[in-house]
Scaffold this active site. Structure first.
Site, mmCIF file in Angstrom:
data_model
loop_
_atom_site.group_PDB
_atom_site.id
_atom_site.type_symbol
_atom_site.label_atom_id
_atom_site.label_comp_id
_atom_site.label_asym_id
_atom_site.label_seq_id
_atom_site.Cartn_x
_atom_site.Cartn_y
_atom_site.Cartn_z
ATOM 1 C CG ASP A 59 61.078 39.310 19.672
ATOM 2 O OD1 ASP A 59 61.374 40.095 18.760
ATOM 3 O OD2 ASP A 59 61.858 39.040 20.623
ATOM 4 C CG ASP B 273 64.890 30.178 21.743
ATOM 5 O OD1 ASP B 273 65.423 30.429 20.633
ATOM 6 O OD2 ASP B 273 65.543 29.856 22.751
ATOM 7 C CB VAL B 274 63.991 31.620 16.012
ATOM 8 C CG1 VAL B 274 62.794 32.507 15.763
ATOM 9 C CG2 VAL B 274 65.224 32.425 16.409
ATOM 10 C CG ASN C 42 64.242 40.252 10.937
ATOM 11 O OD1 ASN C 42 65.117 40.831 10.308
ATOM 12 N ND2 ASN C 42 63.791 40.683 12.122
ATOM 13 C CE1 TYR D 216 74.620 39.475 12.511
ATOM 14 C CE2 TYR D 216 76.009 40.102 10.658
ATOM 15 C CZ TYR D 216 74.806 40.192 11.341
ATOM 16 O OH TYR D 216 73.798 40.969 10.844
ATOM 17 C CE LYS E 297 72.584 37.779 9.869
ATOM 18 N NZ LYS E 297 71.149 37.534 10.098
ATOM 19 C CB THR F 252 69.800 50.031 15.559
ATOM 20 O OG1 THR F 252 71.206 49.828 15.762
ATOM 21 C CG2 THR F 252 69.316 49.185 14.418
HETATM 22 N N1 LIG Z 1 70.994 46.279 12.232
HETATM 23 C C1 LIG Z 1 71.792 46.106 11.211
HETATM 24 O O1 LIG Z 1 72.649 46.973 10.902
HETATM 25 C C2 LIG Z 1 71.682 44.864 10.365
HETATM 26 C C3 LIG Z 1 72.335 44.813 9.131
HETATM 27 C C4 LIG Z 1 72.222 43.652 8.365
HETATM 28 C C5 LIG Z 1 71.473 42.576 8.833
HETATM 29 N N2 LIG Z 1 70.863 42.658 10.037
HETATM 30 C C6 LIG Z 1 70.084 41.500 10.473
HETATM 31 O O2 LIG Z 1 68.731 41.886 10.581
HETATM 32 C C7 LIG Z 1 68.073 41.113 11.574
HETATM 33 C C8 LIG Z 1 67.386 42.033 12.572
HETATM 34 O O3 LIG Z 1 68.380 42.882 13.134
HETATM 35 P P1 LIG Z 1 67.991 44.164 14.018
HETATM 36 O O4 LIG Z 1 69.126 45.110 13.911
HETATM 37 O O5 LIG Z 1 66.622 44.599 13.692
HETATM 38 O O6 LIG Z 1 68.080 43.472 15.459
HETATM 39 P P2 LIG Z 1 67.364 43.860 16.867
HETATM 40 O O7 LIG Z 1 68.303 43.405 17.915
HETATM 41 O O8 LIG Z 1 66.885 45.263 16.854
HETATM 42 O O9 LIG Z 1 66.082 42.885 16.857
HETATM 43 C C9 LIG Z 1 66.211 41.493 16.884
HETATM 44 C C10 LIG Z 1 64.967 40.884 17.505
HETATM 45 O O10 LIG Z 1 65.144 39.466 17.488
HETATM 46 C C11 LIG Z 1 64.736 38.941 18.741
HETATM 47 N N3 LIG Z 1 65.454 37.690 19.011
HETATM 48 C C12 LIG Z 1 66.760 37.531 19.341
HETATM 49 N N4 LIG Z 1 67.023 36.233 19.572
HETATM 50 C C13 LIG Z 1 65.863 35.560 19.381
HETATM 51 C C14 LIG Z 1 65.484 34.196 19.499
HETATM 52 N N5 LIG Z 1 66.362 33.238 19.858
HETATM 53 N N6 LIG Z 1 64.212 33.858 19.231
HETATM 54 C C15 LIG Z 1 63.301 34.796 18.878
HETATM 55 N N7 LIG Z 1 63.592 36.105 18.774
HETATM 56 C C16 LIG Z 1 64.857 36.475 19.028
HETATM 57 C C17 LIG Z 1 65.086 40.023 19.758
HETATM 58 O O11 LIG Z 1 64.315 39.868 20.950
HETATM 59 C C18 LIG Z 1 64.748 41.285 18.969
HETATM 60 O O12 LIG Z 1 63.414 41.696 19.175
HETATM 61 C C19 LIG Z 1 69.145 40.213 12.186
HETATM 62 O O13 LIG Z 1 69.100 38.958 11.565
HETATM 63 C C20 LIG Z 1 70.428 40.932 11.841
HETATM 64 O O14 LIG Z 1 71.513 40.076 11.787
HETATM 65 C C21 LIG Z 1 70.948 43.774 10.814
#
Ligand SMILES: NC(=O)c1ccc[n+]([C@@H]2O[C@H](COP(=O)([O-])OP(=O)(O)OC[C@H]3O[C@@H](n4cnc5c(N)ncnc54)[C@H](O)[C@@H]3O)[C@@H](O)[C@H]2O)c1
Length: 278
Positions: free
Chosen positions: A61, A82-83, A109, A177, A181, A212
């Site tokens: 992370d 940083d991904v 993810n 976004y 995806k 969330t």
């Molecule tokens: N929450 C939803 O409703 C939902 C639905 C479909 C898909 N998603 C996808 O699921 C994944 C996770 O979403 P979430 O809701 O758990 O998000 P979240 O914001 O709760 O968690 C994302 C994590 O990624 C980390 N992050 C962000 N940028 C980064 C970077 N450059 N390098 C490393 N780490 C980084 C953040 O610090 C955080 O800990 C994402 O790809 C999101 O697009 C989410």
């Protein structure tokens, strides 16, 4: 009790205090799973679930505090990454291999959905590019870094987080976004096909909207916004992060040995619905 892969034991699902005891499989004993975005949401719930199933979890992370906390809780390793940075991503997978001896699962993810990514009419090039970098280029980098380890081993499971919006259009647009995806979905399918005969599976996980804290806060302020979305979900509710994590554990394990190159939907039936129950 000694457990072997495939054993089922009753443990408490610490990720969800609302749930009582539930059976958690031990399908990942001895495996190493790299999880990006492990500090929060789906990544955190998945890190917990993968660890509960016996995996060594490497929590990647960009957020040091959250990532460290996730690693501590799951008994795993934190690597700050940083991904979007090729060298840091490379180091993440190398560290996993050097510490635990294999890279069996890559759950790519990490992702963002910032407010300045909106309708195409308002979204500027800078926001577009930022979202593409974090959501799509990062998955390219993570797959590129994970694949050499998996090819050497002759096995591996890559799970890339896409979204149900890769399959369905929304009038509440987040244009970059959604496009990112769609890219994750197409890339995962292609990689799953290319590396299938080397024992490597690549699937795109497509979650529906997840409950969330951020989403709850947003909808508490604007109930009309929540209602507009909830009406499309046959189940009448958003997913819990633990429900997405259960799908991640399935895709990570040998229980999904013939599941490859899919758009693995975990959306409560949204994409199959025309009229939902009253
Ligand atoms: N929450 C939803 O409703 C939902 C639905 C479909 C898909 N998603 C996808 O699921 C994944 C996770 O979403 P979430 O809701 O758990 O998000 P979240 O914001 O709760 O968690 C994302 C994590 O990624 C980390 N992050 C962000 N940028 C980064 C970077 N450059 N390098 C490393 N780490 C980084 C953040 O610090 C955080 O800990 C994402 O790809 C999101 O697009 C989410």
């Amino acid at each position: 009790m000694t457990t072997t892969p495939g054993d089922i034991e009753n443990t408490t699902d610490t990720a969800d205090t609302a749930d009582t005891e539930r059976a958690v499989c031990r399908r990942l004993v001895g495996r190493t799973a790299v999880v990006t975005g492990a500090g929060s949401g789906i990544g955190l719930a998945s890190a917990r679930r993968l660890a509960a199933e016996g995996a060594h979890v490497v929590c990647g992370d960009v957020d040091e505090t959250r990532g460290k906390a996730a690693a501590e809780e799951t008994g795993g390793l934190f690597v700050q990454v940083d991904v979007t940075d090729p060298e840091q991503v490379e180091a993440l997978f190398r560290t996993a291999y050097e510490t635990y001896g294999s890279v069996d699962v890559a759950f790519n993810n990490a992702g963002i959905s910032p407010p300045d990514d909106d309708s195409i009419l308002e979204t500027g090039l800078e926001a577009w590019r930022r979202v593409q970098e974090v959501n799509l280029t990062s998955v390219y980098l993570c797959c590129k870094a994970a694949l050499p380890h998996m090819r050497r081993q002759g096995k591996g499971s890559i799970i890339n987080t896409a979204s149900f919006v890769a399959r369905m259009g929304a009038a509440t647009s987040q244009i970059s976004y959604t496009a990112s995806k769609g890219g994750v979905l197409a890339m995962s399918r292609e990689l799953g096909v290319q590396f299938a005969r080397e024992g490597i599976r690549v699937n795109a996980l497509c979650p529906g909207p997840v409950d969330t804290p951020l989403l709850r806060e947003l909808f508490a302020e604007d109930p009309e916004r929540a209602a507009r979305r909830l009406v499309h979900i046959p189940a009448g509710r958003f997913a819990r992060a633990e429900e997405i994590a259960a799908a991640v554990a399935f895709l990570a394990s040998d229980d999904s040995s013939f599941v490859n190159a899919t758009d693995f939907l975990v959306d409560g039936g949204i994409s199959g619905a025309y009229v939902t129950p009253l």
